[in-house]
Motif scaffolding. Structure first.
Motif, PDB file in Angstrom:
ATOM      1  N   ALA A 196      -3.401   2.593   6.259  1.00 54.91           N
ATOM      2  CA  ALA A 196      -2.764   2.885   4.978  1.00 54.91           C
ATOM      3  C   ALA A 196      -2.256   4.321   5.001  1.00 54.91           C
ATOM      4  O   ALA A 196      -2.966   5.230   5.432  1.00 54.91           O
ATOM      5  CB  ALA A 196      -3.748   2.700   3.835  1.00 54.91           C
ATOM      6  N   ALA A 228      -0.800  -0.918  -0.286  1.00 51.81           N
ATOM      7  CA  ALA A 228      -2.142  -0.985   0.316  1.00 51.81           C
ATOM      8  C   ALA A 228      -3.197  -1.337  -0.724  1.00 51.81           C
ATOM      9  O   ALA A 228      -4.067  -0.537  -1.069  1.00 51.81           O
ATOM     10  CB  ALA A 228      -2.472   0.340   1.004  1.00 51.81           C
ATOM     11  N   ASN A 229      -3.117  -2.574  -1.235  1.00 54.66           N
ATOM     12  CA  ASN A 229      -4.052  -3.075  -2.229  1.00 54.66           C
ATOM     13  C   ASN A 229      -4.271  -4.562  -1.984  1.00 54.66           C
ATOM     14  O   ASN A 229      -3.499  -5.209  -1.274  1.00 54.66           O
ATOM     15  CB  ASN A 229      -3.509  -2.868  -3.641  1.00 54.66           C
ATOM     16  CG  ASN A 229      -2.151  -3.528  -3.823  1.00 54.66           C
ATOM     17  OD1 ASN A 229      -1.158  -3.119  -3.215  1.00 54.66           O
ATOM     18  ND2 ASN A 229      -2.087  -4.561  -4.636  1.00 54.66           N
ATOM     19  N   VAL A 267      -6.842   2.927  -2.506  1.00 55.60           N
ATOM     20  CA  VAL A 267      -6.802   2.114  -1.290  1.00 55.60           C
ATOM     21  C   VAL A 267      -8.211   1.686  -0.893  1.00 55.60           C
ATOM     22  O   VAL A 267      -8.490   0.505  -0.650  1.00 55.60           O
ATOM     23  CB  VAL A 267      -6.143   2.889  -0.127  1.00 55.60           C
ATOM     24  CG1 VAL A 267      -6.203   2.063   1.153  1.00 55.60           C
ATOM     25  CG2 VAL A 267      -4.713   3.258  -0.459  1.00 55.60           C
TER      26      VAL A 267
END
Length: 316
Positions: free
Chosen positions: A30, A145-146, A159
């Motif tokens: 990430a 980024a989830n 994140v």
């Protein structure tokens, strides 16, 4: 999925070198762009891209965006056009994604395009992101980024809250500047706004010198961010709340009495930057229902309302 220890990497030469090494080796990293944190993988590595879907729990029919350090690098993977030249010159590097016909034999994983004959490409404005992409030396697929359908991350702790143990590393560089995903412009046919975002439709039309059509909700998913329910907190949501009801947590806009205000000054840019972080905050505080003040449906307000409507949509 197998749990792994997620490393926190510094946003310096050593940290970026390690992040690039992980990505070239098929891992997940990430990293921050100017919009939100992206979950990166080698876009030419099927297993690495599949790991994105697994880590996020993302539907396989939802395409991913391939990130590049420059327009020249992107042109090796798509069929470029005069229209692409116009908008890239105006807005790249920046929060704009272009959907263009895929170049034959370019090596992009079909998981990135979700089987479509087009590819979504972007050159991020954040210097750190472009530095990382240069070090990788190839396209990096990077959705937000989830976990799929949840609030997009604007800080490294967002994140880690959703993906710790599911990815290899996160480049810890603090808060993202824009806080709202990129605008997606389809250029495989007539110019079409496929997702509103950090660049308003009016600005795109000015750069192109022509009208930009809008995607109809009934059309098949052809670009990232088109799921009906997306960016969703655990709490229920009520939009365009002119008045508050008992038991609601109040997310305001403008000069209203509320629990948290996207922008007391009525500044849409400030509201966009705060949107996901404030939804995260209210969710973490245990809100049961988040009532949201009306947000003007102009400029960046179109993108904000799009995110809010998806956050409030019925969940499967």
């Amino acid at each position: 999925m197998t749990q792994t220890e997620t490393s926190s990497l510094a946003p310096d030469a050593e940290g970026l070198a390690r992040a690039a090494e992980i990505l070239r080796g098929g891992g997940l990293v990430a990293f921050p762009t100017e919009t939100v944190y992206g979950l990166g993988a080698d876009a030419c590595n099927d297993r690495a891209v599949a790991a994105i879907y697994e880590a996020k729990g993302r539907p396989s029919f939802n395409p991913l965006i391939a990130h590049f350090p420059s327009a020249e690098a992107a042109q090796a993977y798509v069929q470029w056009s005069d229209a692409a030249d116009m908008v890239a010159a105006a807005f790249w590097p920046g929060p704009l994604t272009l959907v263009l016909p895929l170049r034959a034999g370019c090596g992009i994983s079909r998981l990135v395009t979700a089987g479509l004959e087009t590819l979504a490409v972007r050159v991020p404005a954040a210097p750190l992101a472009r530095d990382l992409l240069e070090r990788v030396g190839g396209p990096v697929a990077a959705p937000s980024a989830n976990r799929s359908g949840q609030i997009s991350p604007t800080r490294p702790e967002h994140v880690l809250a959703g993906l710790s143990g599911r990815i290899d590393a996160v480049v810890n560089a603090g808060r993202c500047d824009v806080g709202l995903e990129s605008t997606i412009l389809g250029l495989a046919g007539r110019p079409t706004l496929m997702r509103p975002g950090g660049i308003p439709r009016e600005a795109l039309e000015k750069a192109l010198g022509r009208r930009v059509a809008e995607r109809r909700e009934a059309e098949a998913i052809a670009a990232p961010g088109q799921m009906a329910s997306h960016y969703a907190p655990r709490a229920g949501m009520r939009l365009n709340a002119a008045e508050w009801q008992p038991g609601e947590t109040r997310l305001g806009f403008g000069k209203v009495d509320c629990d948290l205000n996207l922008s007391r000054a009525g500044d849409l840019t400030e509201a966009a930057a705060n949107l996901f972080e404030y939804l995260h905050r209210l969710d973490a505080e245990g809100a049961e229902v988040i009532a949201v003040s009306p947000v003007p449906h102009v400029g960046l307000g179109v993108a904000i309302n799009d995110r809010l409507s998806r956050a409030a949509a019925p969940r499967d």
